[in-house]
Scaffold this active site. Structure first.
Site, PDB file in Angstrom:
ATOM      1  N   GLY A  18      75.885   0.540  66.051  1.00  0.00           N
ATOM      2  CA  GLY A  18      76.402   1.407  64.990  1.00  0.00           C
ATOM      3  C   GLY A  18      75.386   2.465  64.586  1.00  0.00           C
ATOM      4  O   GLY A  18      75.725   3.645  64.431  1.00  0.00           O
ATOM      5  N   GLU A 148      88.745 -10.669  74.087  1.00  0.00           N
ATOM      6  CA  GLU A 148      89.530  -9.859  73.165  1.00  0.00           C
ATOM      7  C   GLU A 148      89.194  -8.372  73.225  1.00  0.00           C
ATOM      8  O   GLU A 148      89.951  -7.539  72.759  1.00  0.00           O
ATOM      9  CB  GLU A 148      89.408 -10.395  71.742  1.00  0.00           C
ATOM     10  CG  GLU A 148      87.983 -10.539  71.281  1.00  0.00           C
ATOM     11  CD  GLU A 148      87.878 -11.237  69.931  1.00  0.00           C
ATOM     12  OE1 GLU A 148      88.859 -11.834  69.484  1.00  0.00           O
ATOM     13  OE2 GLU A 148      86.787 -11.155  69.334  1.00  0.00           O
ATOM     14  N   LYS A 188      67.339  -7.716  84.418  1.00  0.00           N
ATOM     15  CA  LYS A 188      68.496  -8.403  85.032  1.00  0.00           C
ATOM     16  C   LYS A 188      69.722  -8.457  84.116  1.00  0.00           C
ATOM     17  O   LYS A 188      70.841  -8.169  84.568  1.00  0.00           O
ATOM     18  CB  LYS A 188      68.082  -9.811  85.485  1.00  0.00           C
ATOM     19  CG  LYS A 188      69.073 -10.484  86.422  1.00  0.00           C
ATOM     20  CD  LYS A 188      69.189  -9.804  87.777  1.00  0.00           C
ATOM     21  CE  LYS A 188      68.074 -10.225  88.718  1.00  0.00           C
ATOM     22  NZ  LYS A 188      68.053  -9.416  89.970  1.00  0.00           N
ATOM     23  N   CYS A 374      79.007  -4.153  40.061  1.00  0.00           N
ATOM     24  CA  CYS A 374      80.303  -4.830  40.171  1.00  0.00           C
ATOM     25  C   CYS A 374      80.227  -6.232  39.563  1.00  0.00           C
ATOM     26  O   CYS A 374      80.165  -6.355  38.349  1.00  0.00           O
ATOM     27  CB  CYS A 374      80.792  -4.817  41.613  1.00  0.00           C
ATOM     28  SG  CYS A 374      82.591  -4.894  41.684  1.00  0.00           S
ATOM     29  N   MET A 377      77.551  -6.265  37.046  1.00  0.00           N
ATOM     30  CA  MET A 377      77.897  -5.681  35.751  1.00  0.00           C
ATOM     31  C   MET A 377      78.747  -6.654  34.939  1.00  0.00           C
ATOM     32  O   MET A 377      78.555  -6.828  33.728  1.00  0.00           O
ATOM     33  CB  MET A 377      78.649  -4.363  35.973  1.00  0.00           C
ATOM     34  CG  MET A 377      79.268  -3.755  34.741  1.00  0.00           C
ATOM     35  SD  MET A 377      81.028  -4.153  34.734  1.00  0.00           S
ATOM     36  CE  MET A 377      81.584  -3.467  33.214  1.00  0.00           C
ATOM     37  N   GLN A 378      79.688  -7.320  35.606  1.00  0.00           N
ATOM     38  CA  GLN A 378      80.540  -8.285  34.896  1.00  0.00           C
ATOM     39  C   GLN A 378      79.686  -9.397  34.291  1.00  0.00           C
ATOM     40  O   GLN A 378      79.901  -9.824  33.155  1.00  0.00           O
ATOM     41  CB  GLN A 378      81.592  -8.858  35.854  1.00  0.00           C
ATOM     42  CG  GLN A 378      82.557  -7.803  36.395  1.00  0.00           C
ATOM     43  CD  GLN A 378      83.506  -8.350  37.458  1.00  0.00           C
ATOM     44  OE1 GLN A 378      83.365  -9.485  37.912  1.00  0.00           O
ATOM     45  NE2 GLN A 378      84.482  -7.541  37.866  1.00  0.00           N
ATOM     46  N   HIS A 500      80.798   0.565  43.040  1.00  0.00           N
ATOM     47  CA  HIS A 500      79.696   0.346  43.995  1.00  0.00           C
ATOM     48  C   HIS A 500      79.039   1.686  44.321  1.00  0.00           C
ATOM     49  O   HIS A 500      79.441   2.344  45.283  1.00  0.00           O
ATOM     50  CB  HIS A 500      80.227  -0.275  45.289  1.00  0.00           C
ATOM     51  CG  HIS A 500      80.660  -1.692  45.155  1.00  0.00           C
ATOM     52  ND1 HIS A 500      79.786  -2.749  45.308  1.00  0.00           N
ATOM     53  CD2 HIS A 500      81.861  -2.238  44.877  1.00  0.00           C
ATOM     54  CE1 HIS A 500      80.439  -3.883  45.135  1.00  0.00           C
ATOM     55  NE2 HIS A 500      81.701  -3.611  44.869  1.00  0.00           N
ATOM     56  N   GLU A 502      76.382   2.291  45.758  1.00  0.00           N
ATOM     57  CA  GLU A 502      75.656   2.281  47.042  1.00  0.00           C
ATOM     58  C   GLU A 502      76.457   2.899  48.183  1.00  0.00           C
ATOM     59  O   GLU A 502      75.893   3.394  49.147  1.00  0.00           O
ATOM     60  CB  GLU A 502      75.231   0.849  47.409  1.00  0.00           C
ATOM     61  CG  GLU A 502      76.349  -0.127  47.776  1.00  0.00           C
ATOM     62  CD  GLU A 502      76.948  -0.867  46.582  1.00  0.00           C
ATOM     63  OE1 GLU A 502      76.852  -0.352  45.446  1.00  0.00           O
ATOM     64  OE2 GLU A 502      77.523  -1.969  46.792  1.00  0.00           O
TER      65      GLU A 502
HETATM   66  N1  GLN Z   1      84.525 -10.882  42.051  1.00  0.00           N
HETATM   67  C1  GLN Z   1      84.585  -9.755  41.176  1.00  0.00           C
HETATM   68  C2  GLN Z   1      85.967  -9.132  41.101  1.00  0.00           C
HETATM   69  O1  GLN Z   1      86.793  -9.368  41.944  1.00  0.00           O
HETATM   70  C3  GLN Z   1      83.549  -8.706  41.565  1.00  0.00           C
HETATM   71  C4  GLN Z   1      83.788  -8.093  42.903  1.00  0.00           C
HETATM   72  C5  GLN Z   1      82.596  -7.353  43.444  1.00  0.00           C
HETATM   73  O2  GLN Z   1      81.482  -7.558  43.002  1.00  0.00           O
HETATM   74  N2  GLN Z   1      82.808  -6.499  44.423  1.00  0.00           N
HETATM   75  O3  GLN Z   1      86.255  -8.386  40.197  1.00  0.00           O
END
Ligand code: GLN
Length: 527
Positions: A18, A148, A188, A374, A377-378, A500, A502
């Site tokens: 890649g 495949e 080889k 993500c 943060m939650q 995200h 990134e």
């Molecule tokens: N599991 C969490 C959600 O579905 C966070 C997902 C993540 O970090 N990409 O909201």
């Protein structure tokens, strides 16, 4: 009409095909050509969205919300082309299309077969990508000899017949092992894998030889002789410290010139922009250490884009970023003490959650730069609810559906889903930045677009209580009033984002949050 470069692989997987494909594309772009890139994946999943990162590495998300192979991340980081759901073609997707059409009766009584129906579908999906591009690079996943992969190799063989040999190039990536006991590089496996490729009708034009070291001339001669490839088309691709060196090593061996000549393009020698990137990485005098607290730390590719984005943040600040891999399920606090900043990345499932919460508490209390992405943060919100607001059983309903304080919860539209694949909040969404916040100061824009991949959201009924206690909601998806960015008022750098960042970071266009995070780490280090 476009020209095509097909990149296939032999001997081993995980050779960095890649990165090689993306590097070649970037060299062609530097010659002023417009390039598109496709990844063909021979597995039967329709997309990698349902696969564990342990199996497959990170799932990369495109602007249009497709869950794709991580190689598309390399394609976007190395070139200016924006990837879409059409740039990743899996066997699952191909069969799904063909079988759906068969059920609709579209084949008018024919027996539906791998050749021609599957191969025709592969060819037509490939050719959808060529409009407006001078060269399309098509990377075939897996290695030659996999059962495949055969329909894909057959399809590209047919395509090269239809297009003509002067419009197609086959590049075969192989591995040349070094045998320590005798001190030799062995050709080889390469010979055998080219033999295998020729048995299915493909003669490679270029052999790209991955090895621990650069190939000496004698080894290149031998490979050329045994594989019937021009000596100048045997290219050495040694292990390198940084992936951004790959275009330079290919250029030094004149692969760009060879491709231009084959397709009849005028070749212009230009100084590669990668020179500056590599120089700044190699000459960085200082470093910062970022603790990455995650669940999949044993397979580094699981956090590929995060690590690249940290590197980009480092380049922007003139420092090297060393990642300290912390397994969220089992680590000592001293591991966090050593770090200049803490990053809790995205993730799914309960394993490692308590360890991530512990790292976030540490970052919050000690005033260390802390970045939550993500799930990160939650969990910043869960941690805050528990330890600042005193709501001890607060949680995300992902981990405790019966929590009395569901600070992170499902949206109504996500509650009764029957299917898992492709049903999250996916792809690019706008986010309004709030005046007077760190986020606004970092992005210097009113409205940004970032990519998402999650089901759960911040529960707005807790917003007031959080705000009163010092959490600032600095980014909002206005249309649905969803929280996108949180930050702590009384902390040097404690920021979490539901998206995200990134995925959109590039070496030449680093994501602002990563640049600012690394800057904060640097500051915290020198204190
Ligand atoms: N599991 C969490 C959600 O579905 C966070 C997902 C993540 O970090 N990409 O909201």
């Amino acid at each position: 009409m476009s020209n095509y470069i097909f990149v296939v692989g032999g001997v081993l997987s995980s050779l960095g095909k890649g990165v090689a494909t993306a590097s070649i594309a970037s060299l062609l772009e530097e010659m002023g050509l417009r390039v598109n890139l496709l990844k063909l994946d021979p597995y039967l999943n329709v997309d990698p969205g349902t696969m564990s990162p342990y199996q497959h590495g990170e799932v990369y998300v495109t602007e249009d919300g497709a869950e794709t192979d991580l190689d598309l991340g390399h394609y976007e980081r190395f070139t200016h082309t924006t990837m879409t759901r059409d740039n990743n073609i899996t066997a699952g997707k191909v069969y799904y299309n063909v079988i759906t059409r068969e059920r609709e009766g579209a084949y008018l009584g024919a027996t539906v077969q791998v050749i021609p129906h599957i191969t025709d579908e592969i060819k037509s999906l490939i050719r959808k990508a060529e409009k407006g591009y001078d060269v399309v690079l098509v990377e075939v996943g897996g290695t030659v000899g996999d059962i495949e992969g055969l329909p894909f190799l057959e399809a590209i063989r047919q395509l090269s017949m239809e297009l003509g040999r002067n419009r197609t190039i086959f590049i075969h990536t192989t591995y040349v092992p070094y045998v320590k006991t005798t001190g030799e590089l062995k050709t080889k496996p390469t010979q055998h894998s080219v033999k295998e490729l020729r048995a299915i009708g493909i003669q490679p034009d270029v052999i790209l030889c991955r090895a621990e070291m650069e190939l000496p001339d004698g080894i290149k001669d031998k490979i050329a002789l045994f594989t019937n490839v021009d000596r100048s088309a045997v290219i050495s691709a040694p292990d390198l410290e940084y992936i951004y060196e790959v275009p330079l090593i290919l250029k030094r061996q004149k692969l760009d010139r060879l491709i231009a000549k084959h397709f009849g393009f005028e070749f212009k020698e230009v100084r590669s922009k990668w020179e500056d990137i590599v120089k700044s990485l190699k000459e960085a005098k200082r470093n910062v250490r970022v603790a990455l607290v995650g669940k999949y730390t044993s397979l580094k590719d699981s956090y590929r884009s995060v690590v690249e984005a940290l590197t980009h943040g480092g380049i922007a600040n003139g420092v090297r970023v060393d990642v300290l891999w912390i397994n969220a399920e089992d680590y000592e606090e001293s591991a966090l003490e050593e770090a200049d900043g803490i990053l809790v990345p995205g993730g799914f499932g309960e394993r490692g959650v308590e360890g991530k919460l512990r790292a976030l508490t540490y970052g919050r209390v000690k005033g260390k730069p802390t970045f939550g992405i993500c799930l990160g943060m939650q969990l910043m919100c869960v941690e805050f609810a528990r330890n600042v607001l005193g709501l001890h059983d607060a949680n995300s309903t992902e981990f405790d559906p019966r929590t009395p304080h569901p600070v992170i919860d499902l949206m109504e539209s996500q509650k009764n889903l029957q299917r898992m694949g492709g049903t999250m909040r996916l792809g690019s969404y706008p986010c309004m930045l709030v005046e007077g916040t760190k986020a606004k100061d970092i992005y210097k824009q009113d409205k940004i677009y970032e990519r998402h991949r999650h089901r759960y959201e911040f529960n707005n009924s807790y917003r007031k209580a959080f705000e009163r206690a010092g959490m600032v909601f600095s980014g909002i998806y206005a249309e649905m009033d969803l929280v996108e960015i949180v930050e702590l008022r009384d902390h040097p750098w404690y920021i979490g984002c539901q998206f995200h960042p990134e995925f959109k970071s590039k070496p030449f266009d680093p994501n602002p949050l990563f640049v600012s995070f690394i800057k904060a780490c640097l500051y915290s280090r020198s204190r």
